[in-house]
Scaffold this motif. Sequence first.
Motif, short mmCIF file in Angstrom:
data_model
loop_
_atom_site.label_atom_id
_atom_site.label_comp_id
_atom_site.label_asym_id
_atom_site.label_seq_id
_atom_site.Cartn_x
_atom_site.Cartn_y
_atom_site.Cartn_z
N TYR A 14 0.43 -0.89 -0.41
CA TYR A 14 -0.07 0.02 0.28
C TYR A 14 0.70 1.29 0.13
O TYR A 14 2.14 0.99 0.81
CB TYR A 14 -1.00 0.29 1.61
CG TYR A 14 -1.92 -0.73 1.35
CD1 TYR A 14 -3.22 -1.27 -0.21
CD2 TYR A 14 -1.81 -1.97 2.18
CE1 TYR A 14 -3.20 -2.42 0.87
CE2 TYR A 14 -2.42 -3.78 2.66
CZ TYR A 14 -3.26 -3.27 1.36
OH TYR A 14 -4.46 -4.20 1.55
N ALA A 19 -2.71 3.33 3.04
CA ALA A 19 -2.61 3.42 3.93
C ALA A 19 -3.83 4.32 5.02
O ALA A 19 -4.36 4.03 5.66
CB ALA A 19 -1.28 3.40 4.25
N THR A 23 -6.56 3.71 7.00
CA THR A 23 -7.01 3.49 8.56
C THR A 23 -7.65 5.28 9.18
O THR A 23 -7.06 5.16 10.44
CB THR A 23 -5.10 3.98 8.88
OG1 THR A 23 -4.66 5.02 8.06
CG2 THR A 23 -4.31 2.45 8.84
N PRO A 41 7.68 1.13 7.63
CA PRO A 41 7.44 1.16 6.21
C PRO A 41 7.82 0.36 5.32
O PRO A 41 9.06 0.97 5.21
CB PRO A 41 6.69 1.81 5.91
CG PRO A 41 7.22 3.33 6.46
CD PRO A 41 7.62 2.90 8.01
N TYR A 51 3.49 0.23 2.79
CA TYR A 51 3.16 -0.27 3.50
C TYR A 51 1.83 -2.08 3.74
O TYR A 51 1.60 -2.11 2.61
CB TYR A 51 1.83 0.73 4.60
CG TYR A 51 1.97 2.27 4.74
CD1 TYR A 51 2.35 2.21 6.41
CD2 TYR A 51 2.01 3.13 3.58
CE1 TYR A 51 3.20 3.46 7.32
CE2 TYR A 51 2.86 4.11 4.04
CZ TYR A 51 3.22 4.36 5.98
OH TYR A 51 3.72 5.45 5.44
N LEU A 56 -0.89 -2.10 8.64
CA LEU A 56 -1.76 -0.66 8.78
C LEU A 56 -2.63 -1.06 9.50
O LEU A 56 -3.36 -0.98 10.75
CB LEU A 56 -3.08 -1.21 7.70
CG LEU A 56 -2.64 -0.87 6.12
CD1 LEU A 56 -3.94 -1.43 5.36
CD2 LEU A 56 -2.79 0.35 5.89
#
Length: 143
Positions: A14, A19, A23, A41, A51, A56
């Motif tokens: 990601y 990300a 989130t 990451p 990521y 996450l």
Amino acid sequence: MSGPGAPSPDAAVYVISVAAELTGLHPQTLRTYERMGLIRPGRTSGGGRRYSHRDLELLREIASLTSSGIGLDGVRRILALDTEVAELRARNAELEAELAAARDLLRRRSNPMAATVSAVNRLPVLRRPEPPQSLVVWRRRGF
């Protein structure tokens, strides 16, 4: 995130914008958490952040802790303790397996001789009290 063809939970796939969206955090917040060492990451060859699914989950946990009023130093300590607990549980499982193997070996090799029986009786007795995540080791006395 499971099934054939799905990336592993540790695969860094990601980009930061995705990300952040997944989130509910701002991309700058993700960068700040990285600078503080709360998250690491993956990086592309060009230096872009990537990521993973585990990242996450960690970001969501950090967000949950901070939204409940815990400061970032507290979050760092909680995450370190979570890691330590996981490592200790893994080590405990290894030791339980070694103890079970040693007991099994002694029982298989045992004969009517009292010395062997005495050796089996000297091994610690494991009892699991409630809740199941704790462990108590009892040692017999007098042997």
